[in-house]
Design a protein around this motif. Structure first.
Motif, short mmCIF file in Angstrom:
data_model
loop_
_atom_site.label_atom_id
_atom_site.label_comp_id
_atom_site.label_asym_id
_atom_site.label_seq_id
_atom_site.Cartn_x
_atom_site.Cartn_y
_atom_site.Cartn_z
N ARG A 38 -27.45 52.92 71.29
CA ARG A 38 -27.02 53.20 70.01
C ARG A 38 -25.82 54.13 70.51
O ARG A 38 -25.71 55.27 71.29
CB ARG A 38 -27.99 54.05 69.10
CG ARG A 38 -28.48 55.42 69.49
CD ARG A 38 -29.65 55.94 68.81
NE ARG A 38 -30.25 57.08 69.05
CZ ARG A 38 -31.36 57.74 68.42
NH1 ARG A 38 -31.88 57.31 67.59
NH2 ARG A 38 -31.50 58.86 69.07
N GLN A 39 -24.83 54.37 69.41
CA GLN A 39 -23.62 55.27 69.34
C GLN A 39 -23.45 55.93 68.28
O GLN A 39 -23.06 55.08 67.24
CB GLN A 39 -22.40 54.49 70.06
CG GLN A 39 -21.28 55.48 70.11
CD GLN A 39 -19.95 54.72 71.14
OE1 GLN A 39 -20.15 53.66 71.23
NE2 GLN A 39 -19.31 55.57 71.66
N ALA A 40 -23.65 57.40 68.01
CA ALA A 40 -23.22 57.99 66.88
C ALA A 40 -21.64 58.29 66.82
O ALA A 40 -21.26 58.45 67.85
CB ALA A 40 -24.02 59.41 66.87
N PRO A 41 -21.20 58.81 65.92
CA PRO A 41 -19.73 59.13 65.95
C PRO A 41 -19.45 60.38 66.86
O PRO A 41 -20.42 61.37 66.50
CB PRO A 41 -19.39 59.60 64.35
CG PRO A 41 -20.39 58.74 63.58
CD PRO A 41 -21.71 58.66 64.39
N GLY A 42 -18.47 60.01 67.38
CA GLY A 42 -18.08 61.45 68.58
C GLY A 42 -19.05 61.48 69.63
O GLY A 42 -18.84 62.56 70.33
N LYS A 43 -19.93 60.58 69.84
CA LYS A 43 -20.95 60.63 70.92
C LYS A 43 -20.97 59.53 71.91
O LYS A 43 -20.51 58.43 71.43
CB LYS A 43 -22.26 60.82 70.32
CG LYS A 43 -22.65 62.42 69.66
CD LYS A 43 -23.94 62.52 69.21
CE LYS A 43 -24.19 63.66 68.52
NZ LYS A 43 -25.70 63.79 68.32
N GLN A 44 -21.56 59.53 72.97
CA GLN A 44 -21.62 58.37 73.65
C GLN A 44 -22.70 57.60 73.60
O GLN A 44 -23.62 57.95 72.87
CB GLN A 44 -21.87 59.00 75.42
CG GLN A 44 -20.58 59.67 76.00
CD GLN A 44 -20.47 60.19 77.35
OE1 GLN A 44 -21.86 60.36 77.86
NE2 GLN A 44 -19.56 60.18 78.21
N ARG A 45 -22.50 56.60 74.04
CA ARG A 45 -23.45 55.25 73.80
C ARG A 45 -24.70 56.03 74.78
O ARG A 45 -24.55 56.03 75.79
CB ARG A 45 -23.17 53.76 74.13
CG ARG A 45 -24.08 52.91 73.77
CD ARG A 45 -23.44 51.66 73.92
NE ARG A 45 -22.21 51.23 73.03
CZ ARG A 45 -21.49 50.17 73.08
NH1 ARG A 45 -21.92 48.93 73.73
NH2 ARG A 45 -20.45 50.21 72.48
N GLU A 46 -25.84 55.73 74.14
CA GLU A 46 -27.09 56.27 74.99
C GLU A 46 -28.29 55.00 74.77
O GLU A 46 -28.27 54.40 73.69
CB GLU A 46 -27.70 57.51 74.26
CG GLU A 46 -28.02 57.46 72.85
CD GLU A 46 -28.68 58.82 72.41
OE1 GLU A 46 -28.95 59.36 73.20
OE2 GLU A 46 -29.00 58.86 71.21
N LEU A 47 -28.83 54.90 75.68
CA LEU A 47 -30.13 54.10 75.86
C LEU A 47 -31.25 54.63 74.77
O LEU A 47 -31.69 55.94 74.88
CB LEU A 47 -30.71 53.89 77.18
CG LEU A 47 -31.81 53.12 77.32
CD1 LEU A 47 -31.76 51.70 77.03
CD2 LEU A 47 -32.46 53.34 78.48
N VAL A 48 -31.79 53.60 73.90
CA VAL A 48 -32.80 53.99 72.80
C VAL A 48 -34.15 53.47 73.70
O VAL A 48 -35.02 54.20 73.73
CB VAL A 48 -32.51 53.30 71.62
CG1 VAL A 48 -33.75 53.61 70.65
CG2 VAL A 48 -31.23 53.75 70.89
N ALA A 49 -34.05 52.25 73.87
CA ALA A 49 -35.48 51.59 74.49
C ALA A 49 -35.06 50.46 75.14
O ALA A 49 -33.83 49.71 75.07
CB ALA A 49 -36.32 51.35 73.39
N SER A 50 -35.93 50.07 76.36
CA SER A 50 -35.77 48.72 77.16
C SER A 50 -36.85 48.12 77.49
O SER A 50 -37.88 48.72 77.33
CB SER A 50 -34.99 49.16 78.52
OG SER A 50 -35.42 49.89 79.13
N ILE A 51 -36.82 46.70 77.80
CA ILE A 51 -38.10 46.12 77.77
C ILE A 51 -37.62 44.98 79.08
O ILE A 51 -36.92 44.42 78.97
CB ILE A 51 -38.52 45.58 76.70
CG1 ILE A 51 -39.97 44.90 76.84
CG2 ILE A 51 -37.86 44.49 75.92
CD1 ILE A 51 -40.84 44.25 75.74
N MET A 52 -38.46 44.73 79.86
CA MET A 52 -38.36 43.99 81.06
C MET A 52 -39.03 42.50 80.50
O MET A 52 -39.81 42.56 79.60
CB MET A 52 -38.92 44.23 82.25
CG MET A 52 -38.24 45.70 82.86
SD MET A 52 -36.64 45.70 83.11
CE MET A 52 -36.46 44.63 84.54
N GLY A 53 -38.85 41.50 81.44
CA GLY A 53 -39.35 39.98 81.12
C GLY A 53 -40.77 40.30 80.93
O GLY A 53 -41.51 39.47 80.32
N GLY A 54 -41.61 41.13 81.96
CA GLY A 54 -43.09 41.08 81.90
C GLY A 54 -43.67 42.16 81.02
O GLY A 54 -44.80 42.21 80.86
N GLY A 55 -42.98 42.91 80.41
CA GLY A 55 -43.08 43.72 78.94
C GLY A 55 -43.32 45.03 79.50
O GLY A 55 -43.48 45.81 78.28
#
Length: 122
Positions: A38-55
């Motif tokens: 996600r990227q809010a106005p005036g801020k850097q893009r940041e990771l919220v959540a990730s998931i691998m193929g195995g879960g």
């Protein structure tokens, strides 16, 4: 070659919920990690959540306990269930996936969706 199409953003009141979806299509051999940024106005893009193929999953500290990421490999789709939303969650949310095309000999590349706006406000 590959498209990531997101849906589900919108305007919600604090404490509310939204569910984002992202479907990958194209000449896909295999999808490795999938995630939401996600990227809010005036801020850097940041990771919220990730998931691998195995879960296995990974979450930003700011969303732990409130957001849940899931995926269905057969549909090349990832979801982000967002509960107890706060005004500080307001941002453009982007889907990301590491995808190998055609065969296992193709190195995976990172692809992005077009982004979907999430606004948390009363």
């Amino acid at each position: 070659q590959v498209q990531l199409v997101e849906s589900g953003g919108g305007l919600v009141q604090p404490g509310g919920s939204l569910r984002l979806s992202c479907a990958a299509s194209g000449t896909i051999f295999s999808i490795y990690a999938m995630g939401w940024y996600r990227q809010a106005p005036g801020k850097q893009r940041e990771l919220v959540a990730s998931i691998m193929g195995g879960g296995s999953t990974n979450y930003a500290d700011s969303v732990k306990g409130r957001f849940t990421i899931s995926r269905e490999n057969a549909k090349n789709t990832v979801w982000l269930q967002m509960n107890s939303l706060k005004p500080e969650d307001t941002a453009v949310y982007y889907c990301n996936a590491d995808i190998s095309l055609y065969s296992s000999s193709w190195p995976p590349m990172s692809y992005w969706g077009q982004g979907t706006q999430v606004t948390v406000s009363s």
